[in-house]
Design an enzyme around this catalytic site. Structure first.
Site, PDB file in Angstrom:
ATOM      1  N   MET A  26       1.009  -1.026  -0.101  1.00 48.55           N
ATOM      2  CA  MET A  26       0.011   0.026   0.119  1.00 48.55           C
ATOM      3  C   MET A  26       0.835   1.278  -0.016  1.00 48.55           C
ATOM      4  O   MET A  26       2.007   1.176   0.418  1.00 48.55           O
ATOM      5  CB  MET A  26      -0.938  -0.181   1.173  1.00 48.55           C
ATOM      6  CG  MET A  26      -1.693  -1.154   1.391  1.00 48.55           C
ATOM      7  SD  MET A  26      -2.873  -1.667  -0.034  1.00 48.55           S
ATOM      8  CE  MET A  26      -3.744  -0.139   0.376  1.00 48.55           C
ATOM      9  N   CYS A  27       0.430   2.214  -0.361  1.00 46.48           N
ATOM     10  CA  CYS A  27       1.096   3.642  -0.182  1.00 46.48           C
ATOM     11  C   CYS A  27       0.336   4.782  -0.069  1.00 46.48           C
ATOM     12  O   CYS A  27      -0.929   4.890  -0.346  1.00 46.48           O
ATOM     13  CB  CYS A  27       1.762   3.819  -1.775  1.00 46.48           C
ATOM     14  SG  CYS A  27       1.001   4.312  -3.102  1.00 46.48           S
TER      15      CYS A  27
END
Length: 556
Positions: free
Chosen positions: A18-19
């Protein structure tokens, strides 16, 4: 930096992750030099980078591109690393296209992606084969799972940005205007003077910048989800058939159990926890669950117990705010709120049904002083939403997702980075009081209409808020009840196979899920009526907030 020259074979072994996403598009020429909006002078780029850092503490980088007309696009990413070798974002290919991906690819159309595939690289490869807008839209319409993204398609000088069909990942924006022609996208609203809104999840957005003029920047194209176009809705339409007297029992609950188990499996079975094992003495869990002891969270806990390897612990995060305003029996704790009591009772059922599984019941206790200390930060996360209800639910989610509390009376903090949540069950299965009201007013048709409305507006409700609060702790929320296959299955069922509000509360709403709970050995949860988190955790009473209406705006 260009990462395309790293071998495909190696990249495919890199981890899903995820970012935090940040993007600022500054038009060339006089418009981009407009002083009140100059991102460098306003410190906007720094503010964005600092705001997304908690969402991705393992890596942070920036990539900038500039068009021939002088338009500049700054892409900023922070990465939450879950397993395998760390892969950087933003990802730029040899043609100059740039991808920011915040999501999980649980499916491509009806197929599952390879278990060892890297989502970001795979998606960049799919985009690289596209030669038209419709082909890009077709790719986006084929994705199954939660996501938000930005994609600069260098060959056509087109910027794409969007959220998934249900809006499960947050993406906020400042739309360009003649007064302030910046386009700004960010996973959350950083402190700034810009007006912010949540990017609607009602389709995909694009800006074509071959000439880089201000007029082209203001001409944002909207590509809506549809049943027949290139951007296809990923779920089946709702079955609006009304009950019939000649229809007998069905196997719907067994089929729902199978669909939900598969949804949980793909969300946790391939997750490998990454941590400094030498730095912790306890067994590292693969998964945690936001656990009220109610029906939805109990079913998720049981399914996780069925799916995970036998040596893995499951952390049950149970949130309670100190309750000094309500009368309570002598000898009970100020944290013995309804969700705490329900959680303990359901925990006993889980341990009886799965005697070899280690369930860790984490009592997350929040004092009034601690709530006051962290509330300003939480409200910044919740923005651009500003209602009392958003504040209460956002605070409950933030503290629960932090995972810091007591385990059997001793201080404990969960190391899990994946958190399962029950969002989406009530909307589909008649869990809200307004569903019963709809039936009382207009019969089965009124109930069908209410559920149809709730499903249609899931993307515009609260999932972006929830994502912002949870990801602030570098944990990733996953929502099995909103798996596209689960929603499609439930949408094909007749209304009375899912809910029967002629029965009492705790029996008729979410009837089909109660049958699943009984099959899983959870009699306590199977008979519990719904209680919203702000009431079950007692945050709504902590400061007399129950007197305020949920839609009222909070006071800073």
């Amino acid at each position: 930096e260009t990462h395309s020259d790293i071998s495909l074979q190696v990249l495919l072994r890199w981890a899903d992750r995820m970012c935090g996403i940040g993007l600022v598009l500054t038009p060339g020429g006089p418009a981009g030099e407009h002083a009140p909006c100059n991102p460098a002078e306003a410190g906007l780029l720094t503010a964005i980078e600092e705001s997304i850092q908690p969402r991705g503490p393992d890596h942070r980088s920036r990539v900038s591109v500039q068009t021939e007309a002088g338009t500049r696009i700054d892409f900023m990413s922070s990465v939450l690393h879950l397993r395998g070798a760390l892969a950087p974002q933003p990802l730029q290919d040899s043609r100059g296209s740039v991808l920011q991906w915040n999501g999980e690819m649980f499916g491509i159309g009806d197929a599952r992606p390879p278990a060892d595939a890297n989502d970001t690289l795979l998606l960049m490869e799919m985009f690289g084969a596209c030669g038209s807008d419709n082909e890009i839209l077709h790719v986006l319409g084929s994705l199954r799972g939660p996501w938000a993204l930005t994609f600069w398609h260098a060959p056509t000088s087109t910027l794409w940005f969007a959220r998934d069909f249900f809006g499960r990942r947050s993406l906020c924006w400042h739309a360009p205007s003649a007064a302030c022609p910046l386009l700004v996208l960010c996973s959350l609203c950083p402190p700034s003077d810009l007006p912010w809104a949540e990017l609607p999840a009602d389709g995909v957005y694009s800006i074509s910048l071959p000439g880089g003029s201000l007029s082209s920047l203001l001409a944002i194209r909207h590509h809506p989800w549809s049943d027949g176009g290139p951007l296809r809705r990923p779920i089946a339409p709702l079955n609006r058939a009304l009950p019939s007297d000649d229809v007998g029992p069905t196997d719907a609950s067994e089929r729902l159990l199978a669909a939900l188990e598969e949804a949980v499996r793909v969300r946790i079975a391939t997750h490998e926890h990454v941590a400094d094992v030498a730095a912790v003495a306890h067994t590292l869990p693969d998964v945690a669950i936001l656990f009220s002891g109610g029906l939805d969270s109990a079913v998720l806990a049981a399914l996780a117990a069925r799916v995970l390897p036998g040596d893995r612990a499951i952390d049950l995060m149970n949130i309670a705010f100190e309750n000094t305003r309500s009368a309570r029996p002598k000898g009970t704790s100020i944290y013995d709120v309804p969700d705490r009591l329900a959680g303990r009772a359901t925990l006993n059922d889980l341990r009886a049904a799965f005697p070899t599984r280690l369930f860790r019941f984490i009592e997350v206790n929040v004092t009034a002083a601690e709530l006051s200390e962290h509330r300003p930060h939480i409200r910044q996360l919740i923005r651009p939403l500003t209602s009392v209800m958003d504040d209460s639910i956002g605070c409950a989610l933030w503290f629960a997702a932090r995972g810091r509390g007591l385990l059997e009376g001793n201080p404990f903090e969960s190391a899990a980075r994946v958190l399962l949540l029950g969002m989406g069950a009530d909307e589909q299965l008649g869990g809200y009081s307004r569903h019963r009201t709809g039936y009382q007013a207009r019969g089965w048709q009124g109930l069908v209409d209410e559920i149809a409305m709730d499903i249609d507006r899931i993307s515009s409700r609260n999932l972006g808020r929830d994502d912002r609060c949870i990801m602030d702790h570098a944990r990733e929320g996953r929502l099995p009840f909103l798996d596209e296959r689960v929603v499609t299955f439930l949408n094909t069922l007749r209304i009375d196979e899912k809910v029967d509000v002629r029965l009492a509360r705790g029996l008729g709403e979410k009837k089909i899920l109660r049958a699943v709970a009984r099959t899983l050995g959870l009699p306590t949860a199977a008979g519990l009526a719904k209680r919203a988190i702000q009431f079950g955790s007692r945050i709504a009473k902590m400061e007399g907030e129950a007197a305020a209406r949920g839609a009222d705006k909070w006071e800073d």
